[in-house]
Design an enzyme around this catalytic site. Sequence first.
Site, PDB file in Angstrom:
ATOM      1  N   ASP A   1       0.854  -1.185   0.000  1.00 27.30           N
ATOM      2  CA  ASP A   1       0.000   0.000   0.000  1.00 27.30           C
ATOM      3  C   ASP A   1       0.888   1.232   0.000  1.00 27.30           C
ATOM      4  OD1 ASP A   1      -2.474   1.396   0.054  1.00 27.30           O
ATOM      5  OD2 ASP A   1      -2.231   1.767   2.185  1.00 27.30           O
ATOM      6  N   SER A   2       0.307   2.345  -0.434  1.00 28.54           N
ATOM      7  CA  SER A   2       1.063   3.592  -0.405  1.00 28.54           C
ATOM      8  C   SER A   2       1.293   4.077   1.023  1.00 28.54           C
ATOM      9  CB  SER A   2       0.324   4.670  -1.203  1.00 28.54           C
ATOM     10  OG  SER A   2      -0.957   4.891  -0.662  1.00 28.54           O
TER      11      SER A   2
ATOM     12  N   CYS B   1      -4.167  -1.478  -2.239  1.00 28.29           N
ATOM     13  CA  CYS B   1      -4.268  -0.031  -2.421  1.00 28.29           C
ATOM     14  C   CYS B   1      -5.175   0.185  -3.622  1.00 28.29           C
ATOM     15  CB  CYS B   1      -2.876   0.556  -2.681  1.00 28.29           C
ATOM     16  SG  CYS B   1      -2.859   2.296  -3.157  1.00 28.29           S
TER      17      CYS B   1
ATOM     18  N   GLU C   1      -4.876   9.576   8.536  1.00 23.28           N
ATOM     19  CA  GLU C   1      -3.443   9.348   8.736  1.00 23.28           C
ATOM     20  C   GLU C   1      -2.849  10.283   9.790  1.00 23.28           C
ATOM     21  OE1 GLU C   1      -0.976   8.785   5.348  1.00 23.28           O
ATOM     22  OE2 GLU C   1      -1.943   6.847   4.985  1.00 23.28           O
TER      23      GLU C   1
ATOM     24  N   CYS D   1     -11.601   2.565  -0.306  1.00 19.05           N
ATOM     25  CA  CYS D   1     -10.289   3.009   0.171  1.00 19.05           C
ATOM     26  C   CYS D   1     -10.023   2.251   1.456  1.00 19.05           C
ATOM     27  CB  CYS D   1     -10.283   4.520   0.422  1.00 19.05           C
ATOM     28  SG  CYS D   1      -8.754   5.104   1.207  1.00 19.05           S
TER      29      CYS D   1
ATOM     30  N   HIS E   1      -8.368   2.904   3.978  1.00 24.58           N
ATOM     31  CA  HIS E   1      -8.356   3.694   5.218  1.00 24.58           C
ATOM     32  C   HIS E   1      -9.739   3.773   5.862  1.00 24.58           C
ATOM     33  CE1 HIS E   1      -4.531   5.069   3.626  1.00 24.58           C
ATOM     34  NE2 HIS E   1      -4.305   5.788   4.700  1.00 24.58           N
TER      35      HIS E   1
END
Length: 276
Positions: free
Chosen positions: A11-12, A74, A159, A193, A195
């Site tokens: 993942d990024s 991702c 984040e 996503c 996240h």
Amino acid sequence: MQQQGPIGVFDSGYGGLTVLKEIVNTLPQYNYIYLGDNARAPYGNRSFETIYHYTLQCVKWFFQQSCPLVLLACNTASAKALRTIQQKDLAKIDALKRVLGVIRPTTEIIGLHSRSGKVGIMATNGTVQSQSYKIEIEKFYPQLQVYQQACPLLVPLIENGEHENAGADYFIKKYTDELLAKDPGIDTVLLACTHYPLIQDKIKKLLPVGTEVLAQGNIVAASLQDYLQRHPEMEKLINRGGKLKFYTTDSTSDFDAHGTVFFGKPVQSEHVELEG
């Protein structure tokens, strides 16, 4: 005889840890290594060319670690780089290795969850602009109406650990309201996503009662399990032992602190410098 190795999960940043968490719960017998390209995150607003270059670089790094199989956990990388890597690069690098993504497993089953035939996609700008979800869903469920909502501020808020605060609530409501304004009949919302599972409960509370909210982790884990059952030649190349290793291209202390939140267990990472 090809060397055995762990499953690579990429993942990024941190979001792919929500997918890895579910994969490990489903398939605890295998070894895994995770790489977060945090130094260059987020990918969501970057060009196709840049995301492809970064993702290919990371895939090659996984192959250097003897991974026979790499999962792009991702959505942005899956949307903007996966197809080119599969069709153009794998044959030149190593035709026996495989790279999978997170979009197809989700689009294969989303139609089974909607009663109204109207589904919403909440994602980053990059994923929305790629149209990947609309294109893939059309293949499996051409009758579905798909509405996309870009949510550019959610990843930075999550984040930075701000997702529990009132400031984040404002933007979560803004994006859910904008999605529902496109069609109040939406009865299934996909969090496209990795996240977003951290704010899944908040999103669900803002949607009409009975709206189903799908996160990708358990869907991707079940799909990977099925893939390995259908491809025993690949399954034999994955080593066992239940070991986990974490790597980041940025600060290990930051990764460990944030990663523990996403993974749900303590994370201890190593720093890696990518070349090329």
